[in-house]
Design an enzyme around this catalytic site. Sequence first.
Site, PDB file in Angstrom:
ATOM      1  N   PHE A 249      32.927  38.108  45.433  1.00 33.74           N
ATOM      2  CA  PHE A 249      32.656  38.926  46.614  1.00 33.74           C
ATOM      3  C   PHE A 249      33.426  40.239  46.536  1.00 33.74           C
ATOM      4  O   PHE A 249      32.857  41.315  46.680  1.00 33.74           O
ATOM      5  CB  PHE A 249      33.020  38.167  47.887  1.00 33.74           C
TER       6      PHE A 249
ATOM      7  N   THR B  82      35.950  38.872  39.382  1.00 31.43           N
ATOM      8  CA  THR B  82      36.715  38.836  38.143  1.00 31.43           C
ATOM      9  C   THR B  82      37.040  40.263  37.677  1.00 31.43           C
ATOM     10  O   THR B  82      36.164  41.133  37.665  1.00 31.43           O
ATOM     11  CB  THR B  82      35.928  38.095  37.058  1.00 31.43           C
TER      12      THR B  82
ATOM     13  N   ASN C 216      27.280  34.586  32.284  1.00 31.47           N
ATOM     14  CA  ASN C 216      26.663  35.905  32.134  1.00 31.47           C
ATOM     15  C   ASN C 216      27.329  36.807  31.111  1.00 31.47           C
ATOM     16  O   ASN C 216      26.928  37.952  30.948  1.00 31.47           O
ATOM     17  CB  ASN C 216      26.622  36.597  33.497  1.00 31.47           C
TER      18      ASN C 216
ATOM     19  N   ASN D 265      31.937  26.746  38.555  1.00 32.35           N
ATOM     20  CA  ASN D 265      31.253  28.034  38.602  1.00 32.35           C
ATOM     21  C   ASN D 265      29.759  27.834  38.832  1.00 32.35           C
ATOM     22  O   ASN D 265      29.303  26.727  39.108  1.00 32.35           O
ATOM     23  CB  ASN D 265      31.500  28.792  37.293  1.00 32.35           C
TER      24      ASN D 265
END
Length: 340
Positions: free
Chosen positions: A58, A80, A169, A232
């Site tokens: 977020f 991150t 990702n 995750n």
Amino acid sequence: MYRALRSLIFALDAERAHRLTIAAVKALPRRAQRLDRLLEQNLFGLTFPSPIGLAAGFDKDAEVPDAMLSLGFGFVEIGTVTPLPQAGNPSPRLFRLPEDRAVINRLGFNNRGQAAALDRLSKRSRRGIVGVNIGANKDSADRIADYALGVRRMAGVADYLAVNISSPNTPGLRALQAGGELAELLAAVREARTPGGPPVFLKVAPDLEPGDHDRIVRAAIDSGIDALIVANTTVSRPALSSRYAGETGGLSGRPLRLLALEQLRIFRAAAGNSLPLIAVGGIESAADGWARICAGASLVQLYSALVYEGPGLARRIATGLARHVRRAGFANIAEAVGSE
């Protein structure tokens, strides 16, 4: 109010809507937390006023940690953040799935880099618990060195550090969860830690094979990791109704709930009481949070549910958790951990 505005927000591109949300949060007045004392826990040398935390993703660049704490979160995790700034993957890369109350993202650790986050965090008053989620740059020649650098660089401004090797990702990142790679990574993280520094957590994926859980728990304990964050986003695809169901990336939100709860229970069986667990994935109500706590989580985190429920969700869940504690006859939330 949020529900009245949601249709307008959903008319915007998801990533643009997120940027506007960050801007709106910055403008909100700060309010002192008034959380039920039944929810307070002492863990890792820290006092958590509530077990409800904001998951990483977020507030990637540490722009609004204190504003989010004032909305009723017991702790906030920024990031991150990677050693160098990076743009992430090409757009479009963030998708709402309203029919499924889910989100798919393939953002790819887009952030302004650790130096920018370090500057922001060094200027805050350090009231409230703010953790820093660290990652590796996509084009790094030595990703393990990136994590060690993140530990050294961010330790001075973090109440805890979360080592994120579970994002789907960044190509090849999840390979660091494998046996030899994980041992090498955790050895480097341990070497980078300084005495008296913040606790370090390891964030794992929900897409694991039998035997992975025991191996990860043993490696974490042997390396002095303080807790596991389970889990995750998932690359699996349960039955989904949205037209975006086939988009690549990590799936979060309600469809992740049962998988994340199952992974938590497996990790609890592997770790027993030797390694605290933090649950994340598909948590959108007090009942969801209570189920994770009773299954063995000391803390829980959420993010995707905010897309559908708005900024008041953390306080509503905290209020509901306090009712669960009283109804079960526990003196505090800590007594409920692992009680199922």
